[in-house]
Design a protein around this motif. Structure first.
Motif: not given
Length: 112
Positions: A4-14
């Protein structure tokens, strides 16, 4: 996660969500709040009702930062939640709420 092409920050939150970090703690960050709302709109994250149980606990200095709960109670919580609870919110006599790690304890460990 990457599809889903999450940003690095979003990946950290996930990853924090996957590690069962409480959503309320994550929501203090505006980027996390935006991601949480997106996940809710997508139907990937659904609000759930908190379960409240009144337990009387004894404070001990032998085990800090953790709550020891009877093994049978932990088993019932696991059955109800379909996963093992990892943290418990504890309200002190002064009304303060602390979130502590949860560990199952034998009902009565003693020698005969």
């Amino acid at each position: 996660m990457d599809a889903l092409r999450w940003s690095p920050e979003e990946q950290h939150i996930l990853r924090q969500l996957e590690a069962q970090q409480p959503v309320g703690e994550l929501a203090s960050s505006p980027p996390a709040t935006r991601l949480l709302l997106t996940l809710i709109r997508m139907g990937l994250l659904v609000p759930r009702r908190s379960r409240l149980a009144r337990l009387t606990v004894v404070v001990t200095h032998q085990v800090r930062g953790m709550v020891l709960v009877d093994e049978m109670i932990c088993q019932r919580w696991h059955e109800a939640l379909q996963r093992s609870p990892e943290r418990v919110a504890v309200k002190t006599g002064t009304g303060q709420v602390q979130t502590l790690a949860l560990r199952a304890a034998l009902a009565w460990a003693g020698s005969y």
